[in-house]
Motif scaffolding. Structure first.
Motif, PDB file in Angstrom:
ATOM      1  N   VAL A  55       0.836  -1.202   0.000  1.00 32.42           N
ATOM      2  CA  VAL A  55       0.000   0.000   0.000  1.00 32.42           C
ATOM      3  C   VAL A  55       0.868   1.248   0.000  1.00 32.42           C
ATOM      4  N   GLY A  56       0.463   2.231  -0.788  1.00 36.12           N
ATOM      5  CA  GLY A  56       1.106   3.535  -0.761  1.00 36.12           C
ATOM      6  C   GLY A  56       0.164   4.556  -0.158  1.00 36.12           C
ATOM      7  N   ASN A 119       4.097   0.193 -10.640  1.00 33.16           N
ATOM      8  CA  ASN A 119       3.470  -1.131 -10.759  1.00 33.16           C
ATOM      9  C   ASN A 119       3.725  -2.022  -9.548  1.00 33.16           C
ATOM     10  N   LYS A 120       3.692  -1.425  -8.375  1.00 38.04           N
ATOM     11  CA  LYS A 120       4.049  -2.162  -7.165  1.00 38.04           C
ATOM     12  C   LYS A 120       2.880  -2.261  -6.187  1.00 38.04           C
ATOM     13  N   LEU A 147       0.128   1.922  -9.258  1.00 40.53           N
ATOM     14  CA  LEU A 147      -0.877   0.886  -9.006  1.00 40.53           C
ATOM     15  C   LEU A 147      -0.755  -0.276  -9.985  1.00 40.53           C
ATOM     16  N   LYS A 148      -0.932  -1.468  -9.471  1.00 37.35           N
ATOM     17  CA  LYS A 148      -1.063  -2.625 -10.342  1.00 37.35           C
ATOM     18  C   LYS A 148      -2.363  -2.499 -11.136  1.00 37.35           C
ATOM     19  N   LYS A 149      -2.509  -3.308 -12.175  1.00 36.73           N
ATOM     20  CA  LYS A 149      -3.691  -3.232 -13.036  1.00 36.73           C
ATOM     21  C   LYS A 149      -4.973  -3.406 -12.239  1.00 36.73           C
ATOM     22  N   SER A 150      -4.937  -4.252 -11.232  1.00 32.12           N
ATOM     23  CA  SER A 150      -6.122  -4.514 -10.403  1.00 32.12           C
ATOM     24  C   SER A 150      -6.178  -3.625  -9.166  1.00 32.12           C
ATOM     25  N   GLY A 151      -5.333  -2.594  -9.120  1.00 30.64           N
ATOM     26  CA  GLY A 151      -5.194  -1.782  -7.921  1.00 30.64           C
ATOM     27  C   GLY A 151      -6.392  -0.921  -7.590  1.00 30.64           C
ATOM     28  N   THR A 152      -6.456  -0.527  -6.324  1.00 27.85           N
ATOM     29  CA  THR A 152      -7.561   0.272  -5.788  1.00 27.85           C
ATOM     30  C   THR A 152      -7.033   1.583  -5.222  1.00 27.85           C
ATOM     31  N   LEU A 153      -7.810   2.638  -5.401  1.00 32.35           N
ATOM     32  CA  LEU A 153      -7.541   3.921  -4.763  1.00 32.35           C
ATOM     33  C   LEU A 153      -8.631   4.158  -3.723  1.00 32.35           C
ATOM     34  N   LYS A 203     -11.126   2.539  -8.957  1.00 34.98           N
ATOM     35  CA  LYS A 203     -10.316   1.502  -9.596  1.00 34.98           C
ATOM     36  C   LYS A 203      -9.444   2.136 -10.675  1.00 34.98           C
ATOM     37  N   LYS A 204      -8.355   1.482 -10.944  1.00 33.90           N
ATOM     38  CA  LYS A 204      -7.464   1.941 -12.030  1.00 33.90           C
ATOM     39  C   LYS A 204      -8.101   1.600 -13.372  1.00 33.90           C
TER      40      LYS A 204
END
Length: 205
Positions: A55-56, A119-120, A147-153, A203-204
């Motif tokens: 998480v960032g 991409n982390k 964010l990874k492709k499936s990442g969440t904000l 979502k990204k």
């Protein structure tokens, strides 16, 4: 009616003054007070945080929520705690040493670029910092490659007028969603409505 309105404003003003005094006199007590409005058990469930996540946190400051996230993701997870304020990040580094926390890395970013690793991340997390961003669209656009492709904000932000939140310490739902979508994210849902804040999930794209 006018008298009651003035009384309500006076009470909220006193609460604000008390909070500022608390921060200046006892920062740890201030953190505890602020976190009471964003209970970790509610927040962590709402954002679907899981063990092992990376998480960032943008606008992490002294690490009030970074340390909560670090415990939640466990030793196999990691938190990148971003801020532009060196003094706050130095405190967080010392806090991690003091409390034997090994899964937080502080990142001093730029005003319009958090400098998070590409991409982390499984999630970007922002709590009560959004209204401080000078150019939120540009900042979040710069953050998206992390964010990874499936990442969440996940954004926790005050709602104007709710529990005394002024427009300078909050962002309307309409403005926040519009700005974040302009930055290249897709609005998913409001995960929870807290005493002062909403938890927004994006979502990204």
């Amino acid at each position: 009616m006018k008298r009651y309105t003035l009384m309500a404003i006076s009470v909220l003003s006193l609460c604000f003054i008390f909070t500022m005094q608390l921060f200046s006199q006892d920062p740890d007590a201030w953190e505890e007070n602020q976190t009471s409005y964003q209970p970790p058990d509610v927040v962590l469930e709402a954002i679907d945080l899981e063990k092992g996540m990376i998480v960032g946190e943008i606008g992490a400051g002294r690490g009030r929520y970074s340390v909560i996230l670090a415990e939640a993701v466990g030793k196999n997870g990691h938190i990148y705690a971003n801020d532009i304020d060196k003094e706050s990040l130095d405190y967080l580094d010392s806090r991690c040493k003091r409390d034997d926390i090994h899964n937080i890395t502080t990142v001093r970013g730029k005003e319009l670029d958090p400098l998070l690793p590409d991409n982390k991340l499984d999630m970007i997390f922002i709590v009560n910092s959004y209204h401080h961003f000078s150019k939120p669209v540009e900042l979040l656009r710069s953050a998206q490659p992390a964010l990874k492709k499936s990442g969440t904000l996940a954004i926790i932000e005050g709602v104007p007028g709710r529990y005394g939140r002024s427009s300078s310490h909050a962002t309307s739902r309409e403005d926040l969603i519009s700005q974040v979508e302009e930055a290249g994210y897709s609005f998913d849902h409001v995960a929870a409505e807290l005493t002062r804040d909403n938890i927004y999930i994006f979502k990204k794209q």
